[in-house]
Design an enzyme around this catalytic site. Structure first.
Site, PDB file in Angstrom:
ATOM      1  N   ARG A 202      64.817  38.812  25.923  1.00 24.69           N
ATOM      2  CA  ARG A 202      64.670  40.259  25.699  1.00 24.69           C
ATOM      3  C   ARG A 202      66.006  40.867  25.275  1.00 24.69           C
ATOM      4  NH1 ARG A 202      62.773  43.993  30.639  1.00 24.69           N
ATOM      5  NH2 ARG A 202      64.774  43.311  31.470  1.00 24.69           N
TER       6      ARG A 202
ATOM      7  N   HIS B  72      79.789  57.816  13.673  1.00 24.93           N
ATOM      8  CA  HIS B  72      78.454  57.354  14.051  1.00 24.93           C
ATOM      9  C   HIS B  72      78.062  56.039  13.374  1.00 24.93           C
ATOM     10  CE1 HIS B  72      78.280  61.358  15.662  1.00 24.93           C
ATOM     11  NE2 HIS B  72      77.028  61.209  16.088  1.00 24.93           N
TER      12      HIS B  72
ATOM     13  N   GLU C 207      55.478  54.513  31.791  1.00 25.32           N
ATOM     14  CA  GLU C 207      56.130  53.708  32.840  1.00 25.32           C
ATOM     15  C   GLU C 207      56.838  54.671  33.785  1.00 25.32           C
ATOM     16  OE1 GLU C 207      59.284  51.199  31.245  1.00 25.32           O
ATOM     17  OE2 GLU C 207      59.947  52.781  29.880  1.00 25.32           O
TER      18      GLU C 207
ATOM     19  N   LYS D 115      66.127  47.909  25.606  1.00 25.86           N
ATOM     20  CA  LYS D 115      66.823  48.102  26.896  1.00 25.86           C
ATOM     21  C   LYS D 115      68.252  48.554  26.593  1.00 25.86           C
ATOM     22  CE  LYS D 115      67.090  45.979  31.496  1.00 25.86           C
ATOM     23  NZ  LYS D 115      66.444  47.016  32.270  1.00 25.86           N
TER      24      LYS D 115
ATOM     25  N   ARG E   5      86.093  57.776  16.151  1.00 21.97           N
ATOM     26  CA  ARG E   5      84.697  58.034  16.501  1.00 21.97           C
ATOM     27  C   ARG E   5      83.909  58.342  15.238  1.00 21.97           C
ATOM     28  NH1 ARG E   5      81.487  62.337  17.562  1.00 21.97           N
ATOM     29  NH2 ARG E   5      79.786  62.016  19.052  1.00 21.97           N
TER      30      ARG E   5
ATOM     31  N   TYR F  23      71.689  46.259  27.773  1.00 21.74           N
ATOM     32  CA  TYR F  23      72.036  45.681  29.073  1.00 21.74           C
ATOM     33  C   TYR F  23      70.876  44.874  29.618  1.00 21.74           C
ATOM     34  CZ  TYR F  23      69.232  49.055  31.758  1.00 21.74           C
ATOM     35  OH  TYR F  23      68.200  49.769  32.299  1.00 21.74           O
TER      36      TYR F  23
HETATM   37  N1  PDD Z   1      65.228  48.592  35.351  1.00 21.73           N
HETATM   38  N2  PDD Z   1      61.119  50.102  32.812  1.00 21.73           N
HETATM   39  C1  PDD Z   1      62.362  50.599  32.818  1.00 21.73           C
HETATM   40  C2  PDD Z   1      62.630  51.891  32.127  1.00 21.73           C
HETATM   41  C3  PDD Z   1      63.404  49.898  33.473  1.00 21.73           C
HETATM   42  O1  PDD Z   1      64.656  50.397  33.476  1.00 21.73           O
HETATM   43  C4  PDD Z   1      63.100  48.684  34.147  1.00 21.73           C
HETATM   44  C5  PDD Z   1      64.159  47.886  34.850  1.00 21.73           C
HETATM   45  C6  PDD Z   1      61.778  48.208  34.107  1.00 21.73           C
HETATM   46  C7  PDD Z   1      61.377  46.899  34.747  1.00 21.73           C
HETATM   47  O2  PDD Z   1      61.905  45.812  34.007  1.00 21.73           O
HETATM   48  P1  PDD Z   1      62.222  44.413  34.674  1.00 21.73           P
HETATM   49  O3  PDD Z   1      60.974  43.942  35.327  1.00 21.73           O
HETATM   50  O4  PDD Z   1      62.613  43.561  33.529  1.00 21.73           O
HETATM   51  O5  PDD Z   1      63.334  44.609  35.684  1.00 21.73           O
HETATM   52  C8  PDD Z   1      60.811  48.938  33.426  1.00 21.73           C
HETATM   53  C9  PDD Z   1      66.431  47.868  35.630  1.00 21.73           C
HETATM   54  C10 PDD Z   1      66.323  46.861  36.722  1.00 21.73           C
HETATM   55  C11 PDD Z   1      67.617  48.812  35.788  1.00 21.73           C
HETATM   56  O6  PDD Z   1      67.761  49.660  34.932  1.00 21.73           O
HETATM   57  O7  PDD Z   1      68.421  48.646  36.716  1.00 21.73           O
END
Ligand code: PDD
Length: 289
Positions: free
Chosen positions: A51, A106, A186, A153, A104, A32
């Site tokens: 990304r 994997h 983070e 992501k 379903r 996403y």
């Molecule tokens: N979150 N780290 C994580 C785990 C995140 O989910 C996000 C962003 C960031 C910051 O990334 P960016 O600067 O690209 O928004 C760092 C998004 C916005 C969300 O899950 O809604």
């Protein structure tokens, strides 16, 4: 009524239907992206799409859409949803899953068509470089218990959801996570910056954290337009507790000051001057890329 994009069509949200056999639903098997826009202008559009394309490639999902296609989809979504006065600031959420299977299983199915969904949602006005208007954060700390592919992501966000809830259950709005060596990774949905004696540091990009686009833009802007010293390096828990300033970065927050960590004040307990300078520079240059 909001208009969403689903597999090639722009339709009212109520009409958008996805199969329960979709692997995004069954396995969290998808990628996403969240891209903010203010007054019709996206922040970091190209790096956000790049990304997402990287993540899709790592999962061998190919929706067959290039940068121009994504531009067309997202701009049309902004136009379709921009009729009410408070919708001038919209984020676009994009989700691409591997698609719906008949059973379903994997293993990646052969000949499956990716499910592509996108919609807009209203976001707060652009953050401004003004201490009296900044949204400040209280955070807790915890051991990072997520998987080892945090650079992707992925829509499999349970690890992040549980950490976020850990913060909320303790009266905080975010959590600073540390790996098993005691180094900062983070937050549950943000990247983290730690400032000491005018030096701005953030953890280096590894499989342990998301390569945030706000992080990327901020580092580029600071390096191009300021004399602040910027470091991408390991940061210990002790450094976090001794910091003059701590910032959280994300697409919706931009640069948000943290004033409390586990009930301890950060620095003087007030918003710092390096934050003010950084948010000023970010506001001035965030549309450059
Ligand atoms: N979150 N780290 C994580 C785990 C995140 O989910 C996000 C962003 C960031 C910051 O990334 P960016 O600067 O690209 O928004 C760092 C998004 C916005 C969300 O899950 O809604």
């Amino acid at each position: 009524m909001s208009i969403v994009y689903l597999n090639g069509d722009f339709i009212p949200a109520e009409q958008a239907k996805i199969s329960p056999m979709d692997r995004g639903f069954l396995f969290g098997d998808g990628i996403y992206e969240v891209i903010p826009s203010y007054g019709g202008r996206f922040v970091g559009f190209a790096p956000h799409i790049s990304r997402m394309q990287d993540g899709l490639a790592q999962l061998s999902i190919d929706p067959g859409l290039n940068l121009a296609d994504w531009q067309a989809i997202t701009h049309r979504l902004l136009a379709e949803n921009n009729s009410s006065p408070n919708s001038a600031n919209l984020a676009v959420y994009i989700q691409v899953s591997r698609g719906a299977d008949t059973k379903r299983n994997h293993a990646f199915p052969a000949n499956i068509r990716a499910t592509v969904f996108a919609y807009t949602f209203a976001i707060a006005p652009e953050p401004v470089a003004d201490k009296s208007q900044a949204t400040c954060y209280t955070v807790v700390t915890g051991q990072d218990l997520r998987w080892q592919r945090c650079h992707i992501k992925s829509t499999s966000l349970l690890g992040n959801v549980l950490h976020y809830q850990q913060a909320y259950a303790n009266g905080a709005q975010e959590i600073l996570l540390f790996d098993k060596n005691g180094n900062l990774t983070e937050g549950a949905a943000v990247n983290v910056f730690v400032i000491k004696n005018g030096i701005i540091a953030t953890p280096p990009l590894t499989n342990k954290l998301l390569p945030g686009i706000t992080r990327l833009l901020l580092l580029n802007i600071l390096r191009q337009h300021s004399n602040w010293r910027v470091e991408e390096r390991d940061i210990s828990e002790q450094e976090v507790f001794n910091a003059d300033e701590i910032w959280l970065t994300s697409s919706s927050k931009e640069i948000a000051p943290v004033l409390k960590v586990n009930e301890h004040s950060v620095g003087t307990g007030e918003i710092g001057n390096v934050w003010l300078a950084a948010q000023q520079l970010f506001s001035a240059h965030k549309y450059d890329e």
